[in-house]
Design a protein around this motif. Structure first.
Motif, PDB file in Angstrom:
ATOM      1  N   LEU A   1      -3.595  11.299   8.631  1.00 39.78           N
ATOM      2  CA  LEU A   1      -2.735  10.784   9.689  1.00 39.78           C
ATOM      3  C   LEU A   1      -2.078   9.473   9.283  1.00 39.78           C
ATOM      4  CD1 LEU A   1      -4.981  11.494  12.827  1.00 39.78           C
ATOM      5  CD2 LEU A   1      -2.958  12.770  12.082  1.00 39.78           C
ATOM      6  N   VAL A   2      -2.806   8.609   8.594  1.00 41.99           N
ATOM      7  CA  VAL A   2      -2.238   7.341   8.127  1.00 41.99           C
ATOM      8  C   VAL A   2      -1.145   7.600   7.103  1.00 41.99           C
ATOM      9  CG1 VAL A   2      -2.732   5.234   6.832  1.00 41.99           C
ATOM     10  CG2 VAL A   2      -4.290   5.968   8.642  1.00 41.99           C
ATOM     11  N   ASP A   3      -1.406   8.517   6.168  1.00 37.93           N
ATOM     12  CA  ASP A   3      -0.396   8.852   5.158  1.00 37.93           C
ATOM     13  C   ASP A   3       0.860   9.425   5.807  1.00 37.93           C
ATOM     14  OD1 ASP A   3      -2.050   7.978   3.193  1.00 37.93           O
ATOM     15  OD2 ASP A   3      -2.639   9.961   2.469  1.00 37.93           O
ATOM     16  N   ALA A   4       0.657  10.311   6.783  1.00 35.65           N
ATOM     17  CA  ALA A   4       1.802  10.913   7.455  1.00 35.65           C
ATOM     18  C   ALA A   4       2.610   9.852   8.204  1.00 35.65           C
ATOM     19  CB  ALA A   4       1.328  11.997   8.420  1.00 35.65           C
ATOM     20  N   ALA A   5       1.911   8.910   8.843  1.00 36.35           N
ATOM     21  CA  ALA A   5       2.605   7.846   9.558  1.00 36.35           C
ATOM     22  C   ALA A   5       3.388   6.956   8.597  1.00 36.35           C
ATOM     23  CB  ALA A   5       1.596   7.014  10.354  1.00 36.35           C
ATOM     24  N   ASP A   6       2.801   6.673   7.429  1.00 34.33           N
ATOM     25  CA  ASP A   6       3.502   5.857   6.435  1.00 34.33           C
ATOM     26  C   ASP A   6       4.741   6.561   5.911  1.00 34.33           C
ATOM     27  OD1 ASP A   6       1.630   3.894   6.733  1.00 34.33           O
ATOM     28  OD2 ASP A   6       0.481   4.416   4.945  1.00 34.33           O
ATOM     29  N   ASP A   7       4.622   7.864   5.679  1.00 35.12           N
ATOM     30  CA  ASP A   7       5.770   8.623   5.157  1.00 35.12           C
ATOM     31  C   ASP A   7       6.909   8.653   6.164  1.00 35.12           C
ATOM     32  OD1 ASP A   7       4.404   9.113   2.837  1.00 35.12           O
ATOM     33  OD2 ASP A   7       3.657  11.083   3.479  1.00 35.12           O
ATOM     34  N   GLU A   8       6.568   8.799   7.442  1.00 34.49           N
ATOM     35  CA  GLU A   8       7.595   8.837   8.477  1.00 34.49           C
ATOM     36  C   GLU A   8       8.241   7.470   8.674  1.00 34.49           C
ATOM     37  OE1 GLU A   8       5.950  10.333  12.046  1.00 34.49           O
ATOM     38  OE2 GLU A   8       5.484  12.329  11.236  1.00 34.49           O
TER      39      GLU A   8
ATOM     40  N   LEU B   1       0.820  -1.204   0.000  1.00 33.50           N
ATOM     41  CA  LEU B   1       0.000   0.000   0.000  1.00 33.50           C
ATOM     42  C   LEU B   1       0.855   1.255   0.000  1.00 33.50           C
ATOM     43  CD1 LEU B   1      -2.857  -0.926   2.490  1.00 33.50           C
ATOM     44  CD2 LEU B   1      -2.957  -0.863   0.003  1.00 33.50           C
ATOM     45  N   ARG B   2       1.979   1.226   0.721  1.00 30.39           N
ATOM     46  CA  ARG B   2       2.820   2.413   0.774  1.00 30.39           C
ATOM     47  C   ARG B   2       3.534   2.649  -0.553  1.00 30.39           C
ATOM     48  NH1 ARG B   2       3.819   0.653   6.034  1.00 30.39           N
ATOM     49  NH2 ARG B   2       5.751  -0.398   5.464  1.00 30.39           N
ATOM     50  N   LYS B   3       3.867   1.541  -1.246  1.00 28.82           N
ATOM     51  CA  LYS B   3       4.559   1.700  -2.522  1.00 28.82           C
ATOM     52  C   LYS B   3       3.600   2.136  -3.629  1.00 28.82           C
ATOM     53  CE  LYS B   3       8.217  -1.646  -1.585  1.00 28.82           C
ATOM     54  NZ  LYS B   3       8.819  -2.960  -1.956  1.00 28.82           N
TER      55      LYS B   3
ATOM     56  N   ARG C   1       4.057   0.875  13.030  1.00 24.65           N
ATOM     57  CA  ARG C   1       3.886   1.691  14.230  1.00 24.65           C
ATOM     58  C   ARG C   1       2.453   2.186  14.313  1.00 24.65           C
ATOM     59  NH1 ARG C   1       8.632   6.067  14.094  1.00 24.65           N
ATOM     60  NH2 ARG C   1       7.661   6.420  12.060  1.00 24.65           N
ATOM     61  N   SER C   2       2.029   2.453  15.518  1.00 25.64           N
ATOM     62  CA  SER C   2       0.672   2.966  15.714  1.00 25.64           C
ATOM     63  C   SER C   2       0.535   4.345  15.085  1.00 25.64           C
ATOM     64  CB  SER C   2       0.348   3.046  17.207  1.00 25.64           C
ATOM     65  OG  SER C   2       0.390   1.774  17.801  1.00 25.64           O
ATOM     66  N   VAL C   3      -0.670   4.624  14.615  1.00 25.20           N
ATOM     67  CA  VAL C   3      -0.993   5.969  14.130  1.00 25.20           C
ATOM     68  C   VAL C   3      -1.317   6.828  15.347  1.00 25.20           C
ATOM     69  CG1 VAL C   3      -2.584   7.345  12.752  1.00 25.20           C
ATOM     70  CG2 VAL C   3      -1.862   5.085  11.939  1.00 25.20           C
TER      71      VAL C   3
ATOM     72  N   PHE D   1      -8.711   0.969   8.076  1.00 29.95           N
ATOM     73  CA  PHE D   1      -7.341   1.158   7.611  1.00 29.95           C
ATOM     74  C   PHE D   1      -6.401   0.024   8.034  1.00 29.95           C
ATOM     75  CE2 PHE D   1      -9.240   5.357   7.884  1.00 29.95           C
ATOM     76  CZ  PHE D   1      -8.831   5.970   6.702  1.00 29.95           C
ATOM     77  N   GLY D   2      -6.868  -0.862   8.912  1.00 32.42           N
ATOM     78  CA  GLY D   2      -6.028  -1.939   9.382  1.00 32.42           C
ATOM     79  C   GLY D   2      -4.845  -1.460  10.203  1.00 32.42           C
ATOM     80  N   ARG D   3      -5.000  -0.378  10.941  1.00 38.22           N
ATOM     81  CA  ARG D   3      -3.893   0.203  11.699  1.00 38.22           C
ATOM     82  C   ARG D   3      -4.242   0.318  13.182  1.00 38.22           C
ATOM     83  NH1 ARG D   3      -0.262   2.849   8.258  1.00 38.22           N
ATOM     84  NH2 ARG D   3       1.019   2.996  10.148  1.00 38.22           N
ATOM     85  N   ARG D   4      -3.210   0.128  14.005  1.00 43.32           N
ATOM     86  CA  ARG D   4      -3.358   0.367  15.438  1.00 43.32           C
ATOM     87  C   ARG D   4      -3.259   1.865  15.700  1.00 43.32           C
ATOM     88  NH1 ARG D   4       0.756  -1.078  17.992  1.00 43.32           N
ATOM     89  NH2 ARG D   4       2.102  -1.668  16.241  1.00 43.32           N
TER      90      ARG D   4
END
Length: 588
Positions: free
Chosen positions: A517-524, A169-171, A536-538, A569-572
């Motif tokens: 927030l999910v996009d920002a977490a993925d970028d970081e 998903l990130r790629k 990592r958790s969002v 989103f499947g994220r913690r």
């Protein structure tokens, strides 16, 4: 507009083709029986539609409209309780019902047949052998099997796909290309036409008035695709319409569907089962098993044809004791359609018995919504009154002369604070100690001036709502004189569309914020920092929670954010609530 004109509008509209038409009669010896039926080939009616069309307790009322789901079709039946001899218990109980494809929407536009079904039921209640009108209606409105089968592609049968791995998903972030504009209406397009008198959306004002501030936690439960069961007493028409309203208001607006990753499509709207009863228990049990499997696989199943969550209503209270069949139970007050001396509120509870209440911010937001609806109604009634009197001013200041005026029009004989006390005692969570401490601290720190954060919150809530009176004026100017003569909540100028858009904007704020927030977490995070396939958790800060229109002090809203991130989103999530700081030191 008169009922005749409204009926003409309905008849002029394209009626959905009938997959089945049937007549049901209550027999003292054998119970409910199908005495006449027609259907497309391969569609079995026996042992199903007679029970779905006549929920428990209907013998105690004179007439009703009942919506239900049968296989891949939605059903609508018109029930009539006619006079009879003592040998027949002084009543003739009949129902004329139809099935139409679910592919044409949550109700398959079946309401367009409602008025004719009533007329047929009233004719046949005296003599069920005179079925010639049924034969003619079937000939005029049935469709051949090929036409029906081509149209059947309901949302519950949509394929459910699995979620790609997070690294994929990130790629490939094509899923994240999104339109940040606020929502228009999805799956609901009444335009500026006059709605049919049987259109279920006409109950939205009643829905808001019935639930008060509870409309917001109920919408959030629906967004989490919980199994929501309304417990009601006959008649069931209004409860069926409330199921429709909840499904419409909790749909994911098209403006933010691009925010969600592939595999979340089955979550975009809530299934509507409408009326269910004891006979539906086996199906609900099967659905409960799938629901548990879905939870174990993060709400996404490989293949299959199932969508989590639903909304339904029932008159069979025995379903309420089978807690494994539902997640949320909504106990509606009896006789919703009769004005009561004292306002009675619904009760919303989880399957474990925990009561669900509105948050403090929900209450503040509802005050704004309620005030705007009252202002819009007064504006509409002024226009109608001037039209009725040739533009002359009316000396009658009462807003309750018309017996069709919505409950929202009831005059306030108590102060604003008294009404808030009613909400607080029955519907709203008590303020947390931290929130109270913060309020006191801000009052002390600002020397009693208004809290700027509270002002920003109120401004944000007002901006999302907009000015319904502007919508009303524009609609009335574009409507005919007949449309203007309708009551406030039944006319083309009624703010049904604006209300739906408002709730969709609330939903859009939640998902667009979380998507960022999910996009920002993925970028970081980056691909190289992934550890054993885990992410990592969002992190969600209090300002993010506030921007989503949620209460920064509420533990239930924090839990809601965590569940939305996990489900869609499947994220913690790591959700931080508000706190009090002084000179950089956190006090609480």
């Amino acid at each position: 507009m008169s009922a005749t004109n409204a009926n003409n509008n309905a008849s002029d509209a394209q009626l959905p083709p009938l997959a089945a038409l049937f007549l049901i009669k209550f027999d003292l010896k054998v119970g409910y029986t199908i005495t006449w039926k027609r259907s497309v080939a391969g569609l079995d009616l026996d042992g199903a539609v007679e029970f779905k069309s006549l929920p428990s307790g209907l013998h105690s009322i004179k007439e009703d409209l009942v919506y239900f789901v049968h296989d891949r079709y939605v059903g609508l039946s018109a029930f009539i309780n006619g006079p009879a001899s003592e040998e027949e218990r002084n009543a003739h109980l009949v129902a004329v019902g139809i099935l139409v494809p679910l592919s044409r929407g949550r109700l398959g536009r079946s309401w367009l047949h409602a008025q004719k079904l009533r007329e047929l039921a009233k004719q046949l209640v005296h003599d069920t052998t005179k079925t010639e009108p049924l034969e003619q209606y079937w000939v005029d409105n049935s469709a051949d099997r090929n036409r029906i089968d081509e149209g059947v592609d309901s949302t519950p049968s949509s394929p459910i796909v699995s979620r790609p791995p997070p690294s994929v998903l990130r790629k490939n972030k094509t899923y994240a290309s999104r339109n940040r504009g606020l929502s228009n209406i999805t799956q609901f397009h009444p335009g500026h036409e006059t709605l049919s008198v049987s259109h279920p959306a006409l109950s939205i004002i009643k829905y808001i008035d019935t639930f008060g501030p509870l409309v917001f936690p109920l919408q959030r439960a629906a967004l989490l695709r919980k199994r929501i069961l309304f417990i009601t007493t006959p008649p069931v028409r209004l409860s069926c319409e409330f199921v429709y309203d909840l499904s419409i208001l909790s749909s994911i607006p098209s403006s933010v569907t691009g925010v969600l990753p592939p595999g979340s499509e089955p979550l975009h709207r809530l299934r509507s089962l409408f009326t269910v009863g004891v006979h539906d228990i086996p199906n609900l049990q099967d659905d409960a098993k799938k629901h548990e499997e879905a939870k174990d696989s993060n709400y996404f199943l490989d293949g299959g044809a199932w969508t989590p969550g639903w909304a339904a209503c029932t008159t069979d209270e025995v379903l309420s004791i089978k807690a494994n069949l539902y997640d949320i139970i909504v106990e509606l007050p009896a006789q919703l359609e009769s004005p009561a001396q004292e306002k009675r509120w619904p009760r919303i509870k989880t399957s474990t018995g925990k009561e669900i209440k509105a948050t403090q911010r929900d209450m503040r937001r509802f005050r704004i919504l309620h005030s705007e609806l009252r202002k819009t109604q007064r504006h509409s009634m002024e226009v109608h009154r001037q039209d009725d009197h040739g533009g002359a001013d009316s000396d009658d200041d009462s807003e309750t002369d018309d017996d069709q005026v919505a409950l929202l029009s009831r005059s306030r004989t108590e102060s604003e604070s008294s009404e808030d006390d009613i909400y607080a005692d029955n519907l709203v969570e008590a303020p947390s100690w931290t929130a109270l401490a913060y309020s006191g601290f801000m009052w002390w720190a600002s020397a009693g001036e208004r809290d700027s954060s509270a002002a920003e919150e109120a401004d944000s809530d007002r901006a999302l709502l907009g000015d319904l009176s502007d919508f009303m004026t524009a609609s009335l100017r574009g409507s005919s004189d007949d449309a203007m003569a309708q009551t406030w909540y039944q006319g083309a100028g009624a703010p049904h569309t604006a209300i739906i858009a408002y709730f969709h904007r609330l939903t859009a704020e939640i998902f667009s914020t979380l998507g960022d927030l999910v996009d920002a977490a993925d970028d970081e995070e980056g691909d190289d920092e992934e550890v054993e396939g885990e992410e990592r958790s969002v992190v969600v800060h209090s300002e993010d929670t506030s921007r989503m229109g949620l209460d920064v002090w509420s533990e239930t809203d924090k839990a809601f954010v965590k569940e939305v991130l996990a489900m869609y989103f499947g994220r913690r999530a790591e959700v931080h609530g508000a706190s009090i700081e002084c000179c950089g030191i956190k006090i609480c």
